[in-house]
Scaffold this active site. Structure first.
Site, PDB file in Angstrom:
ATOM      1  N   GLU A 175       1.033  -1.136  -0.053  1.00  0.00           N
ATOM      2  CA  GLU A 175      -0.010  -0.017   0.017  1.00  0.00           C
ATOM      3  C   GLU A 175       0.726   1.133   0.059  1.00  0.00           C
ATOM      4  O   GLU A 175       0.670   1.805   0.886  1.00  0.00           O
ATOM      5  CB  GLU A 175      -0.935   0.131   1.123  1.00  0.00           C
ATOM      6  N   GLU A 373      -5.253  -8.680   1.001  1.00  0.00           N
ATOM      7  CA  GLU A 373      -5.864  -8.119   2.079  1.00  0.00           C
ATOM      8  C   GLU A 373      -7.292  -8.168   2.199  1.00  0.00           C
ATOM      9  O   GLU A 373      -7.726  -7.523   0.931  1.00  0.00           O
ATOM     10  CB  GLU A 373      -5.277  -7.053   2.793  1.00  0.00           C
TER      11      GLU A 373
HETATM   12  C1  GBH Z   1      -4.400  -2.031   5.567  1.00  0.00           C
HETATM   13  O1  GBH Z   1      -4.541  -0.802   5.462  1.00  0.00           O
HETATM   14  C2  GBH Z   1      -3.054  -2.347   6.084  1.00  0.00           C
HETATM   15  O2  GBH Z   1      -2.237  -2.977   5.074  1.00  0.00           O
HETATM   16  C3  GBH Z   1      -2.902  -3.221   7.397  1.00  0.00           C
HETATM   17  O3  GBH Z   1      -1.520  -3.138   7.793  1.00  0.00           O
HETATM   18  C4  GBH Z   1      -3.957  -2.548   8.246  1.00  0.00           C
HETATM   19  O4  GBH Z   1      -4.127  -3.339   9.571  1.00  0.00           O
HETATM   20  C5  GBH Z   1      -5.299  -2.904   7.463  1.00  0.00           C
HETATM   21  O5  GBH Z   1      -5.595  -2.301   6.305  1.00  0.00           O
HETATM   22  C6  GBH Z   1      -6.699  -2.535   8.401  1.00  0.00           C
HETATM   23  O6  GBH Z   1      -6.596  -1.267   8.497  1.00  0.00           O
HETATM   24  O7  GBH Z   1     -10.043   7.347   5.370  1.00  0.00           O
HETATM   25  O8  GBH Z   1      -8.795   8.676   3.659  1.00  0.00           O
HETATM   26  O9  GBH Z   1      -7.761   6.918   4.887  1.00  0.00           O
HETATM   27  C7  GBH Z   1      -5.832  -0.163   5.014  1.00  0.00           C
HETATM   28  C8  GBH Z   1      -5.477   1.253   5.044  1.00  0.00           C
HETATM   29  C9  GBH Z   1      -7.997   1.786   4.964  1.00  0.00           C
HETATM   30  C10 GBH Z   1      -6.582   3.239   3.705  1.00  0.00           C
HETATM   31  C11 GBH Z   1      -9.154   2.683   4.285  1.00  0.00           C
HETATM   32  C12 GBH Z   1      -7.482   3.997   3.154  1.00  0.00           C
HETATM   33  C13 GBH Z   1      -9.688   4.738   3.499  1.00  0.00           C
HETATM   34  C14 GBH Z   1      -9.401   6.006   3.291  1.00  0.00           C
HETATM   35  N1  GBH Z   1      -6.850   1.996   4.219  1.00  0.00           N
HETATM   36  N2  GBH Z   1      -8.526   3.990   4.074  1.00  0.00           N
HETATM   37  S1  GBH Z   1      -8.785   7.391   4.260  1.00  0.00           S
END
Ligand code: GBH
Length: 467
Positions: A175, A373
């Site tokens: 990511e 994931e």
């Molecule tokens: C993943 O990130 C990670 O790879 C992992 O380590 C983590 O534990 C897992 O998911 C659960 O969170 O609100 O603008 O940020 C996911 C991260 C989550 C990023 C949803 C984008 C929505 C947009 N993502 N998020 S914002």
């Protein structure tokens, strides 16, 4: 309908974790701090002041955890290597004890018939590389600086030399959107900088790190090795079909998705992205040779999916704040997507996964896809009988696996699914308050309890069918 949905014979059924989220043992074997050690120790950055100091103590409980995976019938396990554990200052010699840990882990996985998928970078940059850029720039180093991409390629080569004889699947980065835009844009992730230009520079140097890292891996690995990357592409939906909402969607799609897939798959940054961000930067940090270096053949594309984004045009004059994770997306408003909410307040929308798998089938023809994931946090509790009943998570997983099946039926070449996560763990800025595991962790005792969703997933993994 009582019909069972059957998945392809060779489909990989896995679970995923990341080093800083589970290992603990942050001061052992010569490991030095990563940016997440520093960030989590900074007051106010992580809920409850939680850190990864102990986490799931997986560093000491490796054998028990691999046995647990075997009991669950998993065919694959995606984990990440902690850079500062194997190359303590981010440059120079490797730490043998760190490499030994991962070699032993891989050996145990293989002995149990579990295929490893190694992620080289899941956000734990050696602090040294953030603090002390090689050119002495006072602003700091880290991903905004080009040197970090070279350092990453060197590190990738070290890990490949150490365990490349026994690991077939490799993901360079996890990511990069989060590393760039949450780490340097909104500052909610380490290192916590809030500089839109730094975020865009970071995105490019992460792309470059992928390209150079993929080349270093292929130089060190046997020909059968499969090299890919894990992205968190966002299905971006417009609130209405009004032209200004469709344009908001286009702009967010550029910053969420095409800033990575442009160079990775097409060998260029999208023209509209460059235009949208022109008031911030002229992108002169992209050197002429970079696009070709980034566009390496992909043996798989890893897709991490949780929830979609819904956007519209915002009222006149609304500018993206300096702390927005969307630099350049001025005049965009974000809306809650329809659907039930998980404990993260993320909407449950499995159609987003169908859309992504169809999109990348079209945009990356011939490249196998892996769902690297997918999962959800819920307020899990251990009941009086010692059980964790999490029917919401079973429903979430069932719906998203049905989505994967639907995408495969529609022609997507999806080769596997990795549940996030094997264990409850350190959920970044949320600390230990959010539980994503198929297995519950009592952080006081380190006791592991398989949740009902874990048993359910085990049945799916063993049978290759969805009830
Ligand atoms: C993943 O990130 C990670 O790879 C992992 O380590 C983590 O534990 C897992 O998911 C659960 O969170 O609100 O603008 O940020 C996911 C991260 C989550 C990023 C949803 C984008 C929505 C947009 N993502 N998020 S914002």
């Amino acid at each position: 309908m009582n019909e069972l949905l059957r998945f392809p014979e060779e489909f990989l059924w896995g679970a995923a974790t990341a080093a800083y989220q589970i290992e603990g043992a942050v001061r052992e074997g010569g490991r030095t701090p990563s940016i997440w050690d520093t960030f989590s120790r900074t007051p106010g950055k992580v809920l409850g002041g939680d850190t990864g100091d102990v986490a799931c103590d997986h560093f000491h409980r490796r054998r028990e955890d691999v046995r647990l995976m075997a009991e669950l019938g998993l065919g694959a396990y995606r984990f990440s290597v902690s850079w500062p554990r194997v190359q303590p200052t981010g440059r120079g010699p490797a730490a043998q004890q760190g490499l030994d840990f991962y070699r032993a882990l891989v050996d145990e996985l293989l002995a149990h018939g579990i295929q490893p998928l190694v992620t080289l970078y899941h956000w734990d940059l050696p602090q040294e590389l953030e603090t002390a850029p090689s050119d002495g720039s006072p602003a700091g180093g880290g991903w905004p600086e080009r040197d970090t991409a070279y350092r990453f390629a060197e590190y990738a080569g070290i890990v490949a030399e150490a365990i490349g004889d026994r690991v077939e699947r490799w993901a360079t980065l996890n990511e990069p959107w989060c590393s760039a835009f949450l780490g340097y844009g909104s500052g909610v992730h380490a290192p916590g900088r809030t500089d839109p230009v730094a975020a865009l520079r970071a995105a490019h140097h992460l792309n470059l790190a992928h390209g150079l890292g993929a080349q270093a891996l292929r130089a060190a690995l046997p020909a059968r090795a499969q090299v890919g990357i894990c992205l968190n592409p966002s299905p971006v939906r417009a609130l209405t079909d009004a032209p200004e909402d469709l344009d908001a969607r286009r702009r967010v799609d550029a910053l969420a998705n095409r800033v990575f897939t442009g160079p990775l798959l097409k060998g260029a940054y999208p023209a509209d992205l460059l235009a949208d961000t022109a008031r911030l930067t002229d992108w002169s940090f992209v050197r002429p040779e970079d696009p070709a270096a980034i566009r390496q053949p992909l043996d798989f594309l890893g897709i991490n999916y949780y929830t979609p984004a819904v956007v519209s045009a915002a009222p006149d004059g609304h500018r993206a704040s300096a702390r927005s994770p969307w630099p350049g997306a001025d005049g965009v408003a974000f809306h809650r997507p329809p659907g039930e909410l998980t404990a993260m307040d993320w909407s449950v929308a499995p159609s987003g996964l169908v859309d992504l798998l169809a999109r990348y089938t079209a945009e990356a023809p011939g490249v196998p896809l892996l769902v690297t994931e997918n999962g959800a946090a819920y307020e899990d509790v251990v009941d009086a009988d010692g059980h964790v009943h999490d029917p919401d998570r079973i429903r979430y997983l069932h719906a998203h696996l049905s989505a994967v099946h639907e995408a495969i039926r529609a022609g997507a070449d999806v080769r596997g699914y990795f549940l996030w996560s094997l264990l409850d763990n350190f959920e970044w800025a949320y600390g230990y308050s959010k539980r994503f595991g198929a297995v519950h962790v009592d952080y006081g005792t380190q006791r592991r309890t398989v949740k009902s969703s874990g048993r359910w997933y085990s049945g799916v993994a063993r049978s290759g069918r969805l009830p």
